[in-house]
Scaffold this active site. Sequence first.
Site, PDB file in Angstrom:
ATOM      1  CB  CYS A 184       6.790  -5.222   9.595  1.00 32.96           C
ATOM      2  SG  CYS A 184       8.083  -4.331  10.478  1.00 32.96           S
ATOM      3  CD  GLU A 242      -2.996  -1.158   2.184  1.00 28.26           C
ATOM      4  OE1 GLU A 242      -4.161  -1.279   1.804  1.00 28.26           O
ATOM      5  OE2 GLU A 242      -2.671  -1.034   3.378  1.00 28.26           O
ATOM      6  CB  CYS A 287       0.135   6.363  11.313  1.00 30.03           C
ATOM      7  SG  CYS A 287       0.633   7.950  10.846  1.00 30.03           S
ATOM      8  CB  CYS A 344       2.732   7.439   3.397  1.00 33.77           C
ATOM      9  SG  CYS A 344       3.171   6.312   4.710  1.00 33.77           S
ATOM     10  CB  CYS A 350       2.070  -1.392  14.076  1.00 33.89           C
ATOM     11  SG  CYS A 350       2.353  -1.276  12.304  1.00 33.89           S
ATOM     12  CB  CYS A 355       5.138  -2.156  16.822  1.00 33.86           C
ATOM     13  SG  CYS A 355       6.878  -1.893  16.419  1.00 33.86           S
TER      14      CYS A 355
HETATM   15  N1  SAH Z   1       8.562   0.753  10.588  1.00 32.96           N
HETATM   16  C1  SAH Z   1       8.818   2.134  10.666  1.00 32.96           C
HETATM   17  C2  SAH Z   1       8.010   2.964   9.694  1.00 32.96           C
HETATM   18  C3  SAH Z   1       6.560   2.604   9.463  1.00 32.96           C
HETATM   19  S1  SAH Z   1       5.399   2.980  10.695  1.00 32.96           S
HETATM   20  C4  SAH Z   1       8.579   2.624  12.079  1.00 32.96           C
HETATM   21  O1  SAH Z   1       8.051   1.876  12.882  1.00 32.96           O
HETATM   22  O2  SAH Z   1       8.981   3.750  12.373  1.00 32.96           O
HETATM   23  C5  SAH Z   1       5.165   4.744  10.629  1.00 32.96           C
HETATM   24  C6  SAH Z   1       4.705   5.340  11.975  1.00 32.96           C
HETATM   25  O3  SAH Z   1       3.353   4.977  12.292  1.00 32.96           O
HETATM   26  C7  SAH Z   1       5.556   4.847  13.128  1.00 32.96           C
HETATM   27  O4  SAH Z   1       5.867   5.891  14.021  1.00 32.96           O
HETATM   28  C8  SAH Z   1       4.627   3.867  13.782  1.00 32.96           C
HETATM   29  O5  SAH Z   1       5.011   3.618  15.093  1.00 32.96           O
HETATM   30  C9  SAH Z   1       3.291   4.567  13.650  1.00 32.96           C
HETATM   31  N2  SAH Z   1       2.139   3.674  13.864  1.00 32.96           N
HETATM   32  C10 SAH Z   1       2.092   2.340  13.694  1.00 32.96           C
HETATM   33  N3  SAH Z   1       0.848   1.872  14.008  1.00 32.96           N
HETATM   34  C11 SAH Z   1       0.111   2.953  14.365  1.00 32.96           C
HETATM   35  C12 SAH Z   1      -1.249   3.110  14.754  1.00 32.96           C
HETATM   36  N4  SAH Z   1      -2.081   2.087  14.814  1.00 32.96           N
HETATM   37  N5  SAH Z   1      -1.679   4.355  15.048  1.00 32.96           N
HETATM   38  C13 SAH Z   1      -0.833   5.422  14.947  1.00 32.96           C
HETATM   39  N6  SAH Z   1       0.448   5.328  14.559  1.00 32.96           N
HETATM   40  C14 SAH Z   1       0.939   4.098  14.278  1.00 32.96           C
HETATM   41 FE1  SF4 Z   2       6.978  -2.676  11.672  1.00 34.71          FE
HETATM   42 FE2  SF4 Z   2       4.720  -1.416  12.331  1.00 34.71          FE
HETATM   43 FE3  SF4 Z   2       6.674  -1.646  14.132  1.00 34.71          FE
HETATM   44 FE4  SF4 Z   2       6.998   0.020  12.052  1.00 34.71          FE
HETATM   45  S1  SF4 Z   2       5.470   0.225  13.682  1.00 34.71           S
HETATM   46  S2  SF4 Z   2       8.486  -1.485  12.842  1.00 34.71           S
HETATM   47  S3  SF4 Z   2       5.883  -1.147  10.440  1.00 34.71           S
HETATM   48  S4  SF4 Z   2       5.492  -3.351  13.216  1.00 34.71           S
END
Ligand code: SAH
Ligand code: SF4
Length: 404
Positions: free
Chosen positions: A147, A127, A383, A140, A154, A151
């Site tokens: 991944c 995406e 995000c 973006c 996420c 996290c």
């Molecule tokens: N993997 C990288 C980049 C992709 S995520 C990283 O983790 O930085 C981009 C941003 O979105 C990151 O700061 C991540 O922590 C945030 N993010 C992930 N899931 C989210 C959610 N459900 N709500 C808000 N932000 C989120």
């Molecule tokens: Fe991977 Fe989502 Fe964590 Fe970014 S926030 S490192 S995309 S699991």
Amino acid sequence: MANLALLRRRSREAITPEVRVAPDRAEGETQLLGASREELAACLAAAGVPDAQIKMRVAQLWHWLYIRGVDDYGAMANVAAPVRAALADRFPIGSAEMVDEQISTDGTRKWLLRFPARGPGAPVEVETVYIPEENRGTLCVSSQVGCTLNCTFCHTGTQRLVRNLTAHEIVEQVVFARRRLGDFAGGPGASGGPATGRMVSNIVLMGMGEPLYNFDHVKAAMAVASDGDGLSLSKRRITLSTSGVVPMIERVGREMGVMLAISLHAVRDEVRDVLVPLNKKYPIAELMDACRAYPGLSNARRITFEYVMLKGVNDSLADARALVELIRGIPAKINLIPFNSWPGSPYECSDWETIEDFADIVNRAGYASPVRTPRGQDILAACGQLRSESKKLSARERRAAEPA
Ligand code: SAH
Ligand code: SF4
């Protein structure tokens, strides 16, 4: 904090795999998009172009690919027909197929792009999201399919890593979006878009995946995106977001020179261990040291700390005060991100009042702390909401998919 204990258990089960995914650039065929000038020169040589012409032909291709955004060799008027034909036989310009396009009520667009299999895998889907604002248009971009990190807040983290995207596939997301938005020379986009005069003025590596586990491809792709004779995006308008792959952070500054964003999300290791399990490997103190040593750091080039607001988990006023203490001395912005929920997600977003009080403390300490307005929520484009259906195939499935 009730859900924290449960999540701590879950995150122990899903301890961060120490996977460094090898670049797969050598596999599969070469496409023109995303190739460096040297690689384009090699393509031209393979197509029989004499040495004396190669430099000129590379410049011509670069212009058609990145200034005009053409997707067809036929349009490359100043490239001799036999050269075009020889290239077309061997090298596709790109390989993305648009599977879906969704447009949010707020103008955010989300595209699902399919790229062909590389090696023994299956085709993959990623995406890419476009977020128009008054004075900028941000794309973006995804760096991986899925991944390896988990996290807990996420959505992408619930999808296993399928594979790294190649430099070609990362660049093609940018070129595809600009074509689709009419953002190349002569396209209609320039009049209707943001005040920058370009529909896509900024890139954030904040889509699917951890860009620092795909360093080589991301670096090659950003070199193409920032090339002044082509896509020409300033490195100050390219931001790489990492969950904290400490050993790679210095290389981002030294070798890529783009802006850095750190997904911090917590100020104490016991909380960050749960939210961003990679923290068990690279705890907060080490992450902060890497930030302080980031090459090129200055008041004009600040690090952005991203902080997702999770009700009852990391949003207390004590957390806000600890946050400003933690980053003291680092030229920084703090980006507070209201949590975007997704089907089955285990958290809730903090109340607005709490977010405002938290932002107040950060502001009063002298840090800009914009609260990121959720965009494209109705199409799950905000995000952390990105996730594709691409699945990792088992060895048996891979064998079955291979041609007999
Ligand atoms: N993997 C990288 C980049 C992709 S995520 C990283 O983790 O930085 C981009 C941003 O979105 C990151 O700061 C991540 O922590 C945030 N993010 C992930 N899931 C989210 C959610 N459900 N709500 C808000 N932000 C989120
Ligand atoms: Fe991977 Fe989502 Fe964590 Fe970014 S926030 S490192 S995309 S699991």
